[in-house]
Design an enzyme around this catalytic site. Structure first.
Site, PDB file in Angstrom:
ATOM      1  N   HIS A 308       0.793  -1.080   0.071  1.00 47.91           N
ATOM      2  CA  HIS A 308       0.096  -0.166  -0.009  1.00 47.91           C
ATOM      3  C   HIS A 308       0.665   1.287   0.117  1.00 47.91           C
ATOM      4  CE1 HIS A 308      -3.168   2.816   1.051  1.00 47.91           C
ATOM      5  NE2 HIS A 308      -4.084   1.758   0.707  1.00 47.91           N
ATOM      6  N   ASP A 366      -7.743  -5.338  -0.111  1.00 52.14           N
ATOM      7  CA  ASP A 366      -8.350  -6.234  -1.126  1.00 52.14           C
ATOM      8  C   ASP A 366      -7.955  -7.659  -1.082  1.00 52.14           C
ATOM      9  OD1 ASP A 366      -7.614  -3.331  -3.117  1.00 52.14           O
ATOM     10  OD2 ASP A 366      -9.575  -4.506  -2.609  1.00 52.14           O
TER      11      ASP A 366
END
Ligand code: SDX
Length: 431
Positions: A308, A366
């Protein structure tokens, strides 16, 4: 804007320039460079905006090092556990948790905006049946500006409000109809007696031939997935919505732009890509091969659902999603789901590996969401549409905040030009 008592001094050659520093209520200080080009004749350079704050905001805060995510100050773990999606929508839109009366009014308003103009069905029918539902959503949401002219004037607060409600209310219908169209089943109309998440499941999974009972466990899991995806600071799709809105574009066009950006596998498309990756890995004994590929500089493969830009610790949404995956699969009687076993073992091996530790790569939102969605009966092509549905309130809240910002200007970045300097045209016979 916070106090400007502090300044940064930039020295270029024999010149020095003082730049104001602002301190936020949380997070790092910022250096105001708005006058830098006028004062010093230089640009800053930050492809991907890794060190750039694009705006002021009071909506969502992320501390990537500590794995903290708050909406209007409330931690995501508390909201996911104690609140529900439409209450979080109210919080994001208006800044405070609603009273019971405010919530009832808001939910009633959203419920009565869930139907689409009947003629919009023709937009769906213009797509091939095998069109990706995200393509359909981009097209149909953009087309809303051709149907809802009475809520496109962004200068009118009342029209901004109606457009906000219409988008939040209609996205589940649009996503569900994109799904129904892709599988050749008739569109199912929303029902005003169902809550937001139950209505979406009903529109996706019921058929006219028989009654459909919404499983309250699935509805709760669906609602929690909506909440976990609601907003996330200035991510790529939210920044796209803000940039589109800065030109004065209507809200439906701005949200369609956000949907298009979210579709990318590096962003919201990662949930679909992650489940496809887990299926490709297939079994626990093949995990080392994929870990090696993810670490190989010459291999473009990346572990989807990992890493991320901001989180250099656990994504708090992934933590909640992992708990939810255990609960939902257990309740659905698929607790020995092979994909969940592969995902858990992949996470365990990756987090013990020096490469991932050194690069601070952790599972993101996700990584587990696709496992739950597939267990609930959704095809992978519906994972990102569900992300887009959930994130609409975040996009809208940020859009409203930007329009109300007196400092708002059209977004127009500059560049580091590396092309040819000026040269004369050469006639073709002389080339
Ligand atoms: C979302 O911004 C948001 O808030 C997004 C989001 C939201 O709610 O809006 O949180 C939703 O988009 C989550 C992210 C979903 N994407 C994926 O899961 C795709 C896989 N992840 C990567 O593509 C990547 O981690 C990004 C795109 C998410 C972040 O990329 P960055 O911040 O630009 O980091 P990077 O690409 O520079 O990577 C840093 C290093 C690199 O190695 P070096 O070049 O420094 O040697 O880490 C490596 C990368 O190669 N790396 C990975 C990796 N992610 C980064 N290596 C293997 N697998 C990965 N997943």
């Amino acid at each position: 804007m916070a106090d400007t008592a502090k300044t940064a001094t930039l020295t270029i050659g024999d010149q020095s320039f003082d730049l104001p520093i602002y301190s936020p209520t949380a997070g790092p200080d910022v250096i105001d460079i708005r006058k830098l080009y006028a004062q010093a004749g230089v640009f800053t350079y930050d492809p991907g905006f890794t060190s750039t704050a694009s705006c002021d905001s009071t909506i969502t805060f992320i501390d990537g090092d500590e794995g903290i995510l708050t909406h209007r100050g409330y931690p995501i773990g508390q909201l996911a556990g104690k609140s529900h999606y439409l209450e979080v929508c109210y919080l994001l839109l208006y800044g405070e948790l609603p009273t019971a009366a405010e919530l009832e009014t808001f939910e009633g308003t959203i419920t009565r905006h869930t139907m689409l103009h009947e003629q919009m069905q023709y937009f769906f029918r213009g797509f091939r049946r095998d069109a990706h539902p995200m393509a359909t959503m981009v097209g149909v949401v953009g087309a809303m500006s051709a149907f809802y002219h009475d809520s496109t004037d962004i200068a009118d607060p009342r029209q901004r409000e109606i457009a906000s409600h219409r988008l939040i209310a209609k996205m589940p219908t649009i996503a569900a109809w994109a799904y129904k169209y892709s599988i050749g089943q008739p569109f199912v109309y929303p029902r005003n007696d169902l809550d937001y998440a139950s209505n979406f499941l009903h529109m996706c999974f019921s058929v006219p031939a028989e009654p459909y009972h919404v499983d309250p466990i699935l509805a709760r899991a669906m609602d929690r997935i909506f909440t976990l995806h609601a907003d996330h600071e200035q991510n790529a799709s939210t920044s796209t919505v803000r940039l589109a809105s800065s030109s004065g574009a209507n809200p439906f066009a701005c949200i369609a732009a956000g949907i298009a950006c979210l579709w990318g596998p590096a962003h919201g498309g990662a949930n679909q890509a992650c489940l496809e990756m887990l299926k490709e890995i297939g079994s626990v004994d093949r995990i080392p091969e994929y870990i090696a590929r993810a670490k190989d500089k010459n291999d473009p493969f990346r572990l989807m659902g990992f890493g991320h830009r901001v989180y250099k610790n656990f994504d708090p949404r992934a933590t909640v999603m992992k708990q939810s995956a255990d609960e939902v699969l257990d309740l659905l009687g698929v607790e020995d789901n092979p994909l969940l076993q592969v995902a858990k073992e992949l996470e365990r091996i990756a987090l013990a590996d020096e490469y991932f530790a050194e690069k601070k790569l952790f599972p993101n939102v996700d990584f587990y969401s696709g496992i739950i969605l597939e267990a609930m009966g959704f095809p992978t092509s519906m994972f990102t549409p569900i992300f887009a549905l959930s994130r609409t309130v975040g996009w809208i809240s940020q859009w409203k905040e930007q329009l109300a910002d007196p400092q708002m200007k059209i977004g127009r970045p500059r560049q580091l030009y590396q092309g040819n300097t000026t040269r004369d045209y050469v006639d073709i016979e002389n080339r």
